[in-house]
Each structure stands twice: as C-alpha cells, then as structure tokens.
Design a protein around this motif. Sequence first.
Motif, short mmCIF file in Angstrom:
data_model
loop_
_atom_site.label_atom_id
_atom_site.label_comp_id
_atom_site.label_asym_id
_atom_site.label_seq_id
_atom_site.Cartn_x
_atom_site.Cartn_y
_atom_site.Cartn_z
N SER A 88 -25.95 -32.99 -2.60
CA SER A 88 -25.27 -33.69 -1.50
C SER A 88 -26.03 -34.94 -1.10
O SER A 88 -25.44 -35.92 -0.66
CB SER A 88 -25.17 -32.77 -0.28
OG SER A 88 -24.43 -31.63 -0.59
N ASP A 89 -27.36 -34.91 -1.23
CA ASP A 89 -28.22 -36.02 -0.85
C ASP A 89 -29.17 -36.30 -2.02
O ASP A 89 -30.12 -35.56 -2.25
CB ASP A 89 -29.00 -35.62 0.41
CG ASP A 89 -29.89 -36.72 0.95
OD1 ASP A 89 -30.52 -37.45 0.14
OD2 ASP A 89 -29.99 -36.84 2.18
N MET A 90 -28.89 -37.36 -2.77
CA MET A 90 -29.67 -37.64 -3.98
C MET A 90 -31.13 -37.90 -3.67
O MET A 90 -32.01 -37.42 -4.39
CB MET A 90 -29.06 -38.83 -4.75
CG MET A 90 -29.78 -39.16 -6.04
SD MET A 90 -29.81 -37.82 -7.28
CE MET A 90 -28.14 -37.95 -7.93
N ASP A 91 -31.42 -38.67 -2.62
CA ASP A 91 -32.81 -38.97 -2.31
C ASP A 91 -33.59 -37.70 -1.98
O ASP A 91 -34.73 -37.51 -2.44
CB ASP A 91 -32.91 -39.95 -1.13
CG ASP A 91 -32.40 -41.34 -1.49
OD1 ASP A 91 -32.45 -41.72 -2.69
OD2 ASP A 91 -31.95 -42.06 -0.58
N ARG A 92 -33.00 -36.82 -1.20
CA ARG A 92 -33.66 -35.56 -0.82
C ARG A 92 -33.87 -34.68 -2.05
O ARG A 92 -34.95 -34.14 -2.27
CB ARG A 92 -32.81 -34.84 0.23
CG ARG A 92 -33.36 -33.50 0.65
CD ARG A 92 -32.51 -32.85 1.71
NE ARG A 92 -31.16 -32.59 1.21
CZ ARG A 92 -30.09 -32.44 1.99
NH1 ARG A 92 -30.20 -32.52 3.28
NH2 ARG A 92 -28.91 -32.20 1.44
N ALA A 93 -32.84 -34.54 -2.89
CA ALA A 93 -32.93 -33.70 -4.08
C ALA A 93 -33.95 -34.28 -5.07
O ALA A 93 -34.74 -33.55 -5.65
CB ALA A 93 -31.56 -33.58 -4.75
N LYS A 94 -33.93 -35.59 -5.24
CA LYS A 94 -34.88 -36.25 -6.14
C LYS A 94 -36.31 -35.97 -5.69
O LYS A 94 -37.17 -35.58 -6.48
CB LYS A 94 -34.60 -37.75 -6.16
CG LYS A 94 -35.54 -38.58 -7.01
CD LYS A 94 -35.15 -40.07 -6.90
CE LYS A 94 -35.99 -40.97 -7.75
NZ LYS A 94 -37.38 -41.07 -7.34
N ALA A 95 -36.58 -36.13 -4.39
CA ALA A 95 -37.92 -35.89 -3.86
C ALA A 95 -38.34 -34.44 -4.06
O ALA A 95 -39.48 -34.15 -4.41
CB ALA A 95 -37.96 -36.26 -2.37
N PHE A 96 -37.41 -33.51 -3.86
CA PHE A 96 -37.69 -32.09 -4.03
C PHE A 96 -38.10 -31.78 -5.48
O PHE A 96 -39.16 -31.21 -5.72
CB PHE A 96 -36.46 -31.25 -3.65
CG PHE A 96 -36.61 -29.79 -3.95
CD1 PHE A 96 -37.33 -28.96 -3.12
CD2 PHE A 96 -36.01 -29.24 -5.08
CE1 PHE A 96 -37.48 -27.61 -3.40
CE2 PHE A 96 -36.15 -27.89 -5.37
CZ PHE A 96 -36.88 -27.07 -4.53
N TYR A 97 -37.28 -32.16 -6.44
CA TYR A 97 -37.56 -31.84 -7.85
C TYR A 97 -38.81 -32.58 -8.36
O TYR A 97 -39.56 -32.04 -9.16
CB TYR A 97 -36.34 -32.10 -8.72
CG TYR A 97 -35.33 -31.00 -8.60
CD1 TYR A 97 -35.47 -29.82 -9.34
CD2 TYR A 97 -34.26 -31.08 -7.72
CE1 TYR A 97 -34.57 -28.78 -9.21
CE2 TYR A 97 -33.36 -30.04 -7.58
CZ TYR A 97 -33.51 -28.89 -8.33
OH TYR A 97 -32.63 -27.85 -8.19
N GLU A 98 -39.02 -33.80 -7.89
CA GLU A 98 -40.23 -34.51 -8.29
C GLU A 98 -41.48 -33.79 -7.76
O GLU A 98 -42.48 -33.67 -8.47
CB GLU A 98 -40.20 -35.95 -7.79
CG GLU A 98 -39.21 -36.81 -8.55
CD GLU A 98 -39.12 -38.24 -8.06
OE1 GLU A 98 -38.72 -39.10 -8.86
OE2 GLU A 98 -39.43 -38.51 -6.87
N ALA A 99 -41.42 -33.29 -6.53
CA ALA A 99 -42.57 -32.59 -5.94
C ALA A 99 -42.82 -31.24 -6.62
O ALA A 99 -43.96 -30.89 -6.90
CB ALA A 99 -42.35 -32.39 -4.44
N VAL A 100 -41.76 -30.50 -6.90
CA VAL A 100 -41.91 -29.17 -7.48
C VAL A 100 -42.41 -29.25 -8.92
O VAL A 100 -43.31 -28.51 -9.32
CB VAL A 100 -40.59 -28.38 -7.41
CG1 VAL A 100 -40.65 -27.12 -8.25
CG2 VAL A 100 -40.26 -28.04 -5.96
N PHE A 101 -41.84 -30.14 -9.73
CA PHE A 101 -42.17 -30.20 -11.15
C PHE A 101 -43.18 -31.28 -11.52
O PHE A 101 -43.55 -31.41 -12.68
CB PHE A 101 -40.90 -30.36 -11.98
CG PHE A 101 -40.03 -29.14 -11.97
CD1 PHE A 101 -40.39 -28.01 -12.68
CD2 PHE A 101 -38.87 -29.10 -11.22
CE1 PHE A 101 -39.60 -26.87 -12.66
CE2 PHE A 101 -38.07 -27.96 -11.18
CZ PHE A 101 -38.45 -26.84 -11.91
N LYS A 102 -43.60 -32.09 -10.53
CA LYS A 102 -44.57 -33.16 -10.80
C LYS A 102 -44.05 -34.10 -11.89
O LYS A 102 -44.72 -34.38 -12.88
CB LYS A 102 -45.93 -32.59 -11.20
CG LYS A 102 -46.52 -31.63 -10.20
CD LYS A 102 -47.09 -32.37 -9.05
CE LYS A 102 -47.83 -31.39 -8.14
NZ LYS A 102 -48.08 -31.91 -6.84
#
Length: 124
Positions: free
Chosen positions: A14-28
């Motif tokens: 629903s929110d690309m910026d939020r999802a992008k930040a989440f996956y980048e943080a989790v998977f480095k």
Amino acid sequence: MENNMVGWFEIPVSDMDRAKAFYEAVFKIDIHVVDFGGILMGWFPDRGQAPGAQGTLIKQESYIPSQEGTLVYFISENVQNELDRIEAAGGKIYQPKTQISPEHGYMGVFLDTEGNRVALHSRA
C-alpha cells in the motif's frame, strides 16, 4: 518441465516507501523502485544465475496486501537472522523459527508493514 515451478513473485504494498524501508532493513539489501506508468515496482536484487526466483514489491490498485494469499519463502542463511530484525523494521513475527524436519531445515513467518504474510527458509 526442466525449471523449478516458480519463476517470478510480486508482493503487494500500500505504501512503497514504507515497504521498501522494511525489506531493506530486514534483508540488508537495496531495492530499486521503478514507475511503469503508474505501477510502482520495487525490485529485489538480481543475483544473476543464482538459484531462486526473482521478484518485486508492487503498488497498483488491483494488488491488495493480505495475510490470506500465496505464501512466498525467502531463502536465508539462518532464519533467525532476519526474524531478529522484523520488529525493529516495523513488522511482526507470525511464526517463530521452527524446524520443519532434520532434512528440510527451518522456517519462520512474519507480517510485513503492509499486512502480507511472508516466510523464511534456511537449512540452519
């Protein structure tokens, strides 16, 4: 058929910026977002000829995040590594690290910031 059955995946957001930040943080990792005429796609890193399917985050009105949909498994060195980063990145643990069997390794499941249920798999 000579290939594995999964060739591509898309995770609705629903929110690309939020999802992008989440996956980048989790998977480095770094996710590259591209706008295809109003359809936003956040591309997971392409590892070239490495085994596994390629995929994206996707934001478009017909894609609705859900816990009930298809379950995507990300390959991990150790499921616990990513699970330890889930909550700090804004997600929730849905199923902690669980042994499938000695020969099949471990799994864990989380809810991302968009409400999708996503899984992890590792041998250790």
